[in-house]
Structures are given as structure tokens and as C-alpha cells.
Design an enzyme around this catalytic site. Structure first.
Site, PDB file in Angstrom:
ATOM      1  N   GLU A  16       0.836  -1.194   0.000  1.00 12.63           N
ATOM      2  CA  GLU A  16       0.000   0.000   0.000  1.00 12.63           C
ATOM      3  C   GLU A  16       0.877   1.253   0.000  1.00 12.63           C
ATOM      4  OE1 GLU A  16      -3.014   0.860  -0.277  1.00 12.63           O
ATOM      5  OE2 GLU A  16      -4.339  -0.786   0.273  1.00 12.63           O
ATOM      6  N   ARG A  99      -8.854   0.369  13.041  1.00  9.24           N
ATOM      7  CA  ARG A  99      -7.447   0.751  12.974  1.00  9.24           C
ATOM      8  C   ARG A  99      -7.280   1.739  11.830  1.00  9.24           C
ATOM      9  NH1 ARG A  99      -4.550  -1.259   8.653  1.00  9.24           N
ATOM     10  NH2 ARG A  99      -5.268  -3.151   7.603  1.00  9.24           N
ATOM     11  N   ASN A 101      -6.059   3.276   8.262  1.00  6.47           N
ATOM     12  CA  ASN A 101      -5.817   2.809   6.907  1.00  6.47           C
ATOM     13  C   ASN A 101      -5.143   3.939   6.126  1.00  6.47           C
ATOM     14  OD1 ASN A 101      -6.034   0.557   5.080  1.00  6.47           O
ATOM     15  ND2 ASN A 101      -7.606   1.686   3.963  1.00  6.47           N
ATOM     16  N   ASN A 157     -10.261   5.321   2.312  1.00  8.60           N
ATOM     17  CA  ASN A 157      -9.257   5.199   1.261  1.00  8.60           C
ATOM     18  C   ASN A 157      -9.242   6.442   0.384  1.00  8.60           C
ATOM     19  OD1 ASN A 157      -7.356   3.069   0.718  1.00  8.60           O
ATOM     20  ND2 ASN A 157      -9.069   1.635   0.779  1.00  8.60           N
ATOM     21  N   ASP A 207      -9.628   2.044  -4.171  1.00  7.77           N
ATOM     22  CA  ASP A 207      -8.514   1.931  -3.237  1.00  7.77           C
ATOM     23  C   ASP A 207      -7.710   3.222  -3.327  1.00  7.77           C
ATOM     24  OD1 ASP A 207      -6.580   0.828  -1.416  1.00  7.77           O
ATOM     25  OD2 ASP A 207      -7.093  -1.162  -2.122  1.00  7.77           O
TER      26      ASP A 207
END
Length: 300
Positions: A16, A99, A101, A157, A207
Site C-alpha cells: 500500500e 485501525r 488505513n 481510502n 482503493d
């Protein structure tokens, strides 16, 4: 002529966040669930790996050196030399199912990062949610204060800004949407949230994203093996098929900011192993005829 190359066959479990540093002329990216930070030169040489103690959602480099990380347990500073973290703040003390991202730094040096649920699975239809559930978008200011900017997210995202800093883009992979907000760069505030892109193709979802120097948004379509370039009005301007199905994020870099780097993931989906050559690798696309914008460093 457009050419796609596998630069680093790193087999990231969940690659990522590619990040090109114009100061040091190096590319950074993360393996989110392997708890690693990776780095290499423009051409994929001199690969280095660093380790963090828990899941890493995103990172930004600091003006003062090192990095600021959005880890599972909150915002942290990172020292590449010692590979040690120093805690800043944890907004998840009352949200144990979430959490950090994806995240990025605005051009005033503020770090924005959104959260995701640990149970997020884009193919698990048994998990039903609606907009308004769960996670949030946070802003870490240079004075290290934390503000909650938006709520109701499942898998945050695609944070990025328009070339003129007047629009902030942000998405949710679960709902396959990217919103646009009016952005006040002087205060780091968002307003006038509206739908910008809705990609309801059943085989993919949104994404990581970036914006090029012409103001067009590039979005990785995880599960769909595509990268799409969107015009400022949200219409599709171009679509590029890539060699791996699970492409995760994009970033322009290289000496002239004209190489589009993208990350991917090799982890199994629903227990089915990924068998594609290069899955989890770092790739580069050449010959697009488009340049990106330099990424800012965190000012704190």
C-alpha cells in the site's frame, strides 16, 4: 508507448501507500499487515526494508527527518535509523474494532488518515453496513493535536487534494464511493461534502488514489486489475489494465514525476491463494505523458 514493469518482486502481503520523496529521490511504500516499510530508488534498485511493531495503515515523511505513521494503535513518529516508534496519540481507545488505513499530507503539512474495521472484507456479503457506521477521518496537525474530520466510514481510502488545493477527495472502499469536499488549505477544514465518483462494478472497489498536475484523479481498483483516470468532473478519462488483479494504490514519482508507481497485494482472498506472477509486487507505468505533483512532508 505505455509500458508496465514489475520493479520489485517483493510479494507484499498487503502492499500500500507508494510515496515518492522529491527531496531524497526515493520511493517508499508499506506492507500493511506484514508490519513493514519498504524503500527503493527510482528504478527499483537499492531495496531496503524497515519494521514496525503493528499493522501500518499509512505513512508520511517529516520535515524534521524520519516519518509519521498511522499505525493500528494510533499516530506515531518513526526513526528509520533505530526503527523505533514514539507514540503521539491514539484515537481508537474507544473503538477497538478499528485501525488506521490510508492517509496523506496536505500541502500545508497536516497528516490526514482514515480508519477501517478489522472485519472489512469487500467480498464478504454477510457483513452488511450502511453509510454512517463505524470509522472516522482524522487530521494530525503540526502541533500534534488531533481532530476528527468526518465519520461514518468502514474502509477509508483515496485521500488526495486537487492541484489548486481547493478540493479534498476521500473514499470508502465498502461503499465504492469517492466524495469531494471544499477544502480550506489555510485551516485544514472540509465542507460541502458531495458524491464525486460511484463505481458500483461488482468485481472491484476503490482503493488508493493520487491527483496529477492537470487535476485528474487516478484511482486503483482493487479486485479489478484496473487503474482509472477521472476528469475533474468525475467522468472516466482513461482506463488501464494492469498485470495483477489486486492493485492497491498509485503515486507519481521519478526524477520528472512522470512514472506512475503502483502497489499490490499477494494475500489470499476468502482463503484462495493469489497465483498471479508479480502479485504483491511494486510496479511502474512509463510513457503516460502525464506528470504528478510533489508530495508534502509532515510539518510537525
Amino acid at each position: 508507448m505505455v509500458e508496465i514493469k514489475l520493479l520489485v518482486d517483493c510479494k507484499n502481503h498487503l502492499g500500500e501507500g507508494p510515496l515518492w520523496d522529491v527531496r531524497d529521490q526515493r520511493l517508499y511504500w508499506i506492507d500493511s499487515t506484514a508490519c513493514e516499510i519498504w524503500s527503493c530508488n527510482e528504478d527499483g534498485s537499492d531495496v531496503r526494508t524497515y519494521y514496525v511493531p503493528t499493522y501500518i495503515g499509512s505513512m508520511a515523511l517529516r520535515e524534521r527527518g524520519g516519518a509519521v505513521l498511522a499505525l493500528a494503535d494510533g499516530f506515531n513518529f518513526y526513526d528509520f535509523g533505530t526503527q523505533r516508534v514514539t507514540a503521539i496519540a491514539n484515537p481508537f481507545t474507544d473503538k477497538p474494532g478499528y485501525r488506521f488505513n490510508d492517509g496523506k499530507v496536505d500541502r500545508a503539512g497536516r497528516f490526514f488518515a482514515g480508519s477501517m474495521g478489522y472485519d472489512f472484507d469487500p467480498l464478504n456479503v454477510s457483513i452488511t453496513r450502511k453509510p454512517g457506521d463505524g470509522g472516522s477521518l482524522y487530521r494530525l496537525d503540526p502541533d500534534l493535536s488531533v481532530a476528527e474530520i468526518d465519520t461514518g466510514l468502514v474502509c477509508a481510502n483515496a485521500p488526495c487534494w486537487s492541484a489548486d488545493d481547493k478540493t479534498f477527495y476521500f473514499g470508502d472502499s465498502e461503499h465504492k464511493l469517492i466524495w469531494a469536499y471544499d477544502y480550506d488549505i489555510s485551516a485544514g477544514e472540509v465542507s460541502n461534502k458531495r458524491l464525486h465518483i460511484s463505481d458500483q462494478n461488482y468485481a472491484r472497489t476503490v482503493d488508493g488514489a493520487t491527483v496529477d498536475s492537470e487535476g485528474y484523479l487516478w484511482n486503483a481498483k482493487v479486485l479489478g486489475g484496473r487503474i482509472i483516470r477521472y476528469a475533474p468532473d468525475g467522468s472516466i478519462d482513461g482506463e488501464f489494465e494492469v498485470p495483477v488483479r489486486n492493485v492497491t494504490s498509485v503515486m507519481f514519482g521519478g526524477r520528472n514525476l512522470d512514472v506512475l508507481y503502483f502497489t499490490s497485494m499477494a494475500k489470499a482472498v476468502r482463503g484462495v491463494p493469489t497465483t498471479q506472477d508479480g502479485a504483491g509486487g511494486l510496479f511502474a507505468i512509463y510513457g503516460l505523458g502525464v506528470r504528478g505533483l510533489p508530495e508534502a512532508r509532515f510539518a510537525g
